[in-house]
Enzyme design. Structure first.
Site, PDB file in Angstrom:
ATOM      1  N   GLY A  68       0.888  -1.035  -0.146  1.00  0.00           N
ATOM      2  CA  GLY A  68       0.016   0.109   0.026  1.00  0.00           C
ATOM      3  C   GLY A  68       0.957   1.312   0.034  1.00  0.00           C
ATOM      4  N   GLN A 119      -9.999   7.983  -1.474  1.00  0.00           N
ATOM      5  CA  GLN A 119     -10.727   8.860  -2.136  1.00  0.00           C
ATOM      6  C   GLN A 119     -10.429  10.370  -1.706  1.00  0.00           C
ATOM      7  OE1 GLN A 119     -14.793   8.207  -1.700  1.00  0.00           O
ATOM      8  NE2 GLN A 119     -14.929   6.372  -2.561  1.00  0.00           N
ATOM      9  N   GLY A 120     -10.351  10.627  -0.633  1.00  0.00           N
ATOM     10  CA  GLY A 120     -10.292  11.901   0.020  1.00  0.00           C
ATOM     11  C   GLY A 120      -9.014  12.388  -0.445  1.00  0.00           C
ATOM     12  N   GLY A 121      -7.718  12.020   0.332  1.00  0.00           N
ATOM     13  CA  GLY A 121      -6.547  12.960  -0.105  1.00  0.00           C
ATOM     14  C   GLY A 121      -5.670  12.868   0.923  1.00  0.00           C
ATOM     15  N   GLU A 135     -12.075  19.272   4.318  1.00  0.00           N
ATOM     16  CA  GLU A 135     -12.892  17.815   4.945  1.00  0.00           C
ATOM     17  C   GLU A 135     -13.165  18.255   6.566  1.00  0.00           C
ATOM     18  OE1 GLU A 135     -10.728  14.323   4.357  1.00  0.00           O
ATOM     19  OE2 GLU A 135     -10.856  14.794   1.949  1.00  0.00           O
ATOM     20  N   HIS A 158     -16.988   4.803   9.484  1.00  0.00           N
ATOM     21  CA  HIS A 158     -17.337   5.983   8.396  1.00  0.00           C
ATOM     22  C   HIS A 158     -18.675   6.062   8.603  1.00  0.00           C
ATOM     23  CE1 HIS A 158     -17.095   8.590   5.156  1.00  0.00           C
ATOM     24  NE2 HIS A 158     -15.970   8.497   5.341  1.00  0.00           N
ATOM     25  N   ARG A 218     -15.929  12.681  12.258  1.00  0.00           N
ATOM     26  CA  ARG A 218     -16.600  11.228  11.666  1.00  0.00           C
ATOM     27  C   ARG A 218     -17.182  10.646  12.927  1.00  0.00           C
ATOM     28  NH1 ARG A 218     -12.047   8.770   8.075  1.00  0.00           N
ATOM     29  NH2 ARG A 218     -12.468  10.301   6.360  1.00  0.00           N
ATOM     30  N   HIS A 267     -13.951   1.313   9.367  1.00  0.00           N
ATOM     31  CA  HIS A 267     -13.269   2.079   8.294  1.00  0.00           C
ATOM     32  C   HIS A 267     -11.926   2.014   8.521  1.00  0.00           C
ATOM     33  CE1 HIS A 267     -12.452   4.841   5.181  1.00  0.00           C
ATOM     34  NE2 HIS A 267     -12.018   5.890   5.872  1.00  0.00           N
ATOM     35  N   GLU A 298      -1.061   2.088   8.499  1.00  0.00           N
ATOM     36  CA  GLU A 298      -2.444   1.739   9.095  1.00  0.00           C
ATOM     37  C   GLU A 298      -2.237   0.656  10.333  1.00  0.00           C
ATOM     38  OE1 GLU A 298      -6.149   2.086   7.022  1.00  0.00           O
ATOM     39  OE2 GLU A 298      -7.227   0.738   8.720  1.00  0.00           O
ATOM     40  N   ARG A 305      -9.560   9.692  14.101  1.00  0.00           N
ATOM     41  CA  ARG A 305      -8.694   9.906  13.210  1.00  0.00           C
ATOM     42  C   ARG A 305      -9.310  10.854  12.375  1.00  0.00           C
ATOM     43  NH1 ARG A 305      -7.853   8.638   7.481  1.00  0.00           N
ATOM     44  NH2 ARG A 305      -9.699   7.526   7.907  1.00  0.00           N
TER      45      ARG A 305
END
Ligand code: FAD
Length: 497
Positions: free
Chosen positions: A19, A53-55, A120, A240, A281, A338, A362, A373
């Site tokens: 990853g 997806q986010g960044g 975000e 999430h 979140r 998540h 992770e 987080r």
């Protein structure tokens, strides 16, 4: 000359996992002159990094600051973050993002050519760098893996799985390998190295409903635990709030926070908003769960009708594939497991409690995320702590000679949970936990599930992602205390040293 499949290979560093953390660490070590073996159990698309997806969060904008990023991260962490880890992340993330750009990752830019930074949930400034809109993880892993695959000092063992850590005299000197599945190419039986870095990702797919790829089962935690390493904060799993609810195999598909930053709304059954969509979140996930309990529905509505979906092409595609037109329909969403906040306990250079064994990304727990987080801090964590771990490797001793190390060890316990364990974790260690449910989980056949239950029982409070019905408030006496567990011992609550 090609290595015999059964032979042991020697190198300076072994990376387990391809990853973002593993590939970036492999490249960083190779750029520093090390001979690297990268062991990757799955094809690229199976990593959580590929799906991100986010960044990447980094204080890159002139109007932003490291201090503000630190403050936001600490606020999200609810008094449990390790401040030194937060400071390292926030101070070093901008430089690491610039390094990714130098390595050829093409982040989205505005008309002036400056990085187009997104907002975000939980961030007080626009600080999230995206690539290809919502295809950030795909862009990063593709570019880094192309570089790793052609680097003369990186040997990639694709389709090979780390089956056990190779321990000699209490130190980790490498790992035993086996083909990841039937049909995988033959691989060396072992890798002997100065340092082994686990970058095996999280464990959210241990829970039945998840946004993660199926392989995110905490395999590195199982490897490390069975070799005797300390694990920390296993009870802290982030749910999430907005994962797609669908009868198709897209169920659990994540709909990024970034889309809420661009105006998406969460609506109850009567079409009314019920939560600040940009709250952290854990707050949003609990509000969604409460709505679902009140109405008996299995989802709430995410309204994307005013959002420019050309900025989120892969989300639009997934929704259309699931029979949903986001320009017209409300999207049914509900929480899903998540992100694994806990993991292999490490210092700020990725060192685990076992000499020679490191963990980054992770699968590691530096204490950075505290009890919750902050969005987009994990890709930043992958690159910052991978870089820090590689910088620390120079002090590692040479690996032992093969004759002194003996044969690679046999495969350790299977990291794959039974289906009942996934259901049990979802039911008994989900968004809200009861002591009775957690007690029941301590008898689960899967060792990691038992450690999660024991850690959740040890934390007798509700804080961030960990919510207990019998202890509904945060206990400030537990500020900064982390659950640490090794072997079969009861988890202890400790401050990081
Ligand atoms: C849908 C989704 C969206 C996300 N969006 C964002 C985001 O926008 N921003 C952000 O910061 N974070 C995001 N996250 C979280 C982030 O993607 C992850 O925390 C991060 O990518 C983890 O990277 P990693 O390198 O540690 O592990 P991974 O990317 O999960 O890679 C682990 C690798 O290890 C391999 N592996 C595991 N066990 C073994 C073994 N025994 N032998 C060999 N190989 C093994 C796996 O096959 C895998 O390739 C998202 C996560 C998901 C699931």
């Amino acid at each position: 000359m090609a290595t015999e499949p059964s032979a042991v290979v020697r190198a300076d560093v072994a990376l387990v996992g391809a990853g973002a953390a593993g590939i970036y660490a492999a490249l960083s070590a190779a750029r520093a002159g090390a001979e690297v073996v990268l062991v990757s159990g799955s094809p690229l698309a199976a990593s959580a990094s590929y799906w991100a997806q986010g960044g990447v969060a980094a204080a890159l904008d002139a109007s932003d600051s490291v201090a503000d990023h630190v403050a936001d991260t600490l606020r999200a962490g609810r008094g449990l973050s390790r401040a030194s880890a937060v400071e390292a992340l926030c101070a070093e993330a901008p430089e690491r993002v610039r390094d990714l750009i130098e390595l050829g990752v093409s982040f989205d830019a505005d008309r002036t050519g400056a990085l187009a930074l997104g907002l975000e949930g939980g961030h007080s400034a626009r600080r999230v760098a995206h690539a290809g809109g919502s295809a950030t993880g795909r862009r990063i892993t593709r570019q880094l893996s192309a570089l790793a695959a052609t680097h003369p000092r990186v040997r990639v063992l694709e389709g090979a799985s780390a089956a056990a850590l190779w321990m000699v005299g209490g130190s980790c000197v490498g790992l035993a390998c086996e083909p990841a599945r039937a049909g995988s190419p033959p691989c060396p039986s072992g890798v002997l190295v100065s340092a082994t870095i686990l970058a095996t990702g999280g464990a959210a797919a241990l829970w039945r409903r998840t946004t993660n790829p199926r392989g995110a089962i905490g395999a590195g935690m199982t490897l490390a635990h069975s070799a005797g390493a300390r694990l920390a904060d296993l009870e802290l799993i982030q749910f999430h709030p907005t994962a797609l609810v669908s009868p198709t195999d897209r169920d659990g598909f994540l709909i990024t926070e970034a889309i809420r930053g661009e105006g998406a709304l969460l609506l109850d059954a009567g079409g009314e908003r019920f939560v600040d969509e940009l709250a952290p979140r854990d707050v949003v996930a609990l509000a969604v769960r409460e709505q679902m309990i009140e109405t008996g529905a299995d989802s709430v509505g995410l309204d994307l009708r005013e959002v420019d979906m050309t900025r989120f092409p892969n989300i639009r595609e997934a929704l259309v594939e699931s029979g949903i037109n986001p320009a017209v329909d409300l999207v049914p969403v509900a929480p899903a497991a998540h992100y694994t906040i806990g993991g292999i306990a490490t210092d700020l250079e990725g060192r685990s409690s076992l000499p020679g064994l490191y963990a980054v990304g992770e699968c590691a727990c530096t204490g950075l995320h505290g009890a919750n987080r902050l969005a987009s801090n994990s890709l930043a964590e992958c690159i910052v702590f991978a870089h820090r771990a590689v910088a620390a490797l120079a002090s590692e001793p040479e690996p032992p000679e093969a004759s002194a190390a003996g044969a690679p060890p046999p495969a350790g316990p299977s990291p794959v949970p039974p289906a009942e364990t996934r259901a049990a974790l979802w039911g008994l260690a989900g968004l809200q936990r009861t002591p009775e449910g957690l007690e029941q989980l301590t008898a689960d056949p899967f060792p990691l599930a038992r450690r999660i239950a024991l850690s959740a029982l040890a934390r007798r409070e509700s804080r961030g992602v960990h919510q207990r019905t019998d202890a509904p408030a945060l206990d400030s006496a537990l500020d900064g205390l982390h659950t640490v567990t090794a072997g079969e011992a009861e988890p202890l609550l400790e401050h990081w040293s």
